[in-house]
Design an enzyme around this catalytic site. Structure first.
Site, mmCIF file in Angstrom:
data_model
loop_
_atom_site.group_PDB
_atom_site.id
_atom_site.type_symbol
_atom_site.label_atom_id
_atom_site.label_comp_id
_atom_site.label_asym_id
_atom_site.label_seq_id
_atom_site.Cartn_x
_atom_site.Cartn_y
_atom_site.Cartn_z
ATOM 1 N N ASP A 213 0.839 -1.197 0.000
ATOM 2 C CA ASP A 213 0.000 0.000 0.000
ATOM 3 C C ASP A 213 0.878 1.252 0.000
ATOM 4 O OD1 ASP A 213 -2.410 1.350 -0.004
ATOM 5 O OD2 ASP A 213 -2.582 1.405 2.171
ATOM 6 N N CYS B 67 -16.952 7.674 2.455
ATOM 7 C CA CYS B 67 -16.502 6.545 3.268
ATOM 8 C C CYS B 67 -15.930 7.032 4.597
ATOM 9 C CB CYS B 67 -15.448 5.761 2.487
ATOM 10 S SG CYS B 67 -14.718 4.390 3.403
ATOM 11 N N CYS C 198 -13.458 2.354 9.741
ATOM 12 C CA CYS C 198 -14.794 1.775 9.892
ATOM 13 C C CYS C 198 -14.742 0.336 9.405
ATOM 14 C CB CYS C 198 -15.805 2.577 9.074
ATOM 15 S SG CYS C 198 -17.486 1.911 9.109
ATOM 16 N N CYS D 171 -18.763 -2.658 6.814
ATOM 17 C CA CYS D 171 -19.006 -3.504 5.644
ATOM 18 C C CYS D 171 -18.373 -4.877 5.825
ATOM 19 C CB CYS D 171 -18.507 -2.836 4.363
ATOM 20 S SG CYS D 171 -16.735 -2.515 4.294
#
Length: 361
Positions: A145, A225, A252, A255
């Protein structure tokens, strides 16, 4: 590099070395990602990347591994599970229960331990060293990343899983609670077989998203988001979205906790991802009281540190406002008032907004 290299046999060894390094799965993808370019351009054209300008500045280079690292002909992908070792079987329900305690501060599970960039990059480098010891010097570069890499596309093509409707990679063996990393190599390695999509008609991730950031299957508007808003977004958080963030102060997981496949999420054998003190079950008031020095000390080696103390206070103040909307709390009001004159204008505005959410007596 050794001549007459048996790449199939090499990959058997690479798989074994990966397991020794706590990497749950190793795959290989080719470098022709041209089929993904139209989707990437459409996502950028829609502005769904928000303030992540680097996403646009790199353009199609993200989908062209051989341009990013000249000489690359294959990409080795790796999966590293991150659920803490002591995670209970009913962890998804436990995480949902946190949302019902407005005074509790919620940090995304992946960020409660050590910075995954360091943990995974170290293991990828060790894997590359083992390959070099086997085949001789070879061109390679590892990413976690950390560069313009079309990570999910490479993971999907290399058999790590399929692209869930929430845009994350899903594995039948490991859900989605894992990190992905890549090693770009100048070795022509046999590509792994992709796996088929197993989301079916399920839309739990879309339905549970508090801010409706998943605008369509596999299409995320980052500007809505909560992970983006609490981590990447630097300025004031849009007022219409603030009440929807609840008590989430960094990232978060909604999902993911809603996804049925995460009943198969794997625990990490590494202590690196065990939660640090203060990042699980702490109150908003306790974390808001951290001075900048304490914030830096407690987040050393943590992914949280990169947002800085001011953004940390902004996020907690927002959550405090949401808590006050549900019921008065003198301790929260007192804590907020202590930062009414904070040096950062974004923090000052957020504190004033939070105090205004208190129900009139």
């Amino acid at each position: 590099m050794k001549s007459g290299l048996d790449t199939a046999q090499l990959m058997v060894k690479v798989q074994a070395w990966g397991r020794e390094l706590a990497l749950s799965q190793i795959g290989v993808a080719g470098v022709d990602l041209s089929a993904a370019e139209p989707g990437l351009l459409a996502w950028l054209d829609a502005g769904f990347h928000g303030e992540m300008g680097y996403m646009a500045s790199h353009g199609l280079r993200r989908a062209r591994p051989a341009e990013l690292v000249p000489g690359t002909v294959s990409v080795i992908t790796a999966r590293l599970d991150y659920l803490p070792q002591g995670t209970p079987d009913d962890w998804t329900e436990a995480e949902r229960q946190r949302l019902q305690r407005p005074g509790e501060a919620i940090v995304s599970i992946y960020a409660r331990g050590r910075d995954y960039h360091k943990v995974l990059r170290n293991r990828l480098q060790k894997l590359a060293e083992r390959i070099a010891a086997e085949v001789g010097p070879f061109g390679h570069r590892a990413f976690t990343d950390s560069a313009p890499v079309l990570e999910a596309e490479l993971a999907q093509r290399s058999g790590q899983g399929w692209r869930g409707k929430h845009t994350l990679i899903l594995s039948r063996e490991g859900g989605s609670m894992f990190f992905l990393g890549e090693i770009y190599v100048d070795l022509a390695l046999p590509a792994s077989e992709p796996v088929s999509d197993h989301c079916g008609a399920c839309s739990a991730c879309i339905e549970v998203c508090p801010t409706r950031a998943i605008v369509a299957p596999q299409r995320l508007d980052a500007r809505r988001c909560i992970s983006y808003l609490t981590i990447e977004h630097a300025g004031p958080i849009p007022e219409d979205l603030r009440p929807l963030i609840g008590n989430r102060i960094y990232g978060c997981d909604d999902c993911q906790t809603a996804c049925p496949w995460n009943k198969f999420a794997q625990r990490s054998p590494l202590p690196d991802f065990d939660p640090r003190e203060g990042l699980t079950g702490a109150t908003l008031v306790d974390l808001f009281a951290w001075t900048e020095d304490e914030f830096l000390r407690r987040t050393e080696g943590s992914p949280i540190r990169r947002i800085g103390h001011a953004r940390w206070l902004r996020n907690i103040a927002l959550a405090m406002g949401n808590a006050l909307r549900q019921g008065d709390d003198p301790a929260i009001r007192l804590a907020l008032r202590s930062e009414l004159e904070h040096a950062d204008p974004v923090v000052r505005e957020q504190v004033a907004w939070a105090l205004a959410q208190a129900q009139p007596a």
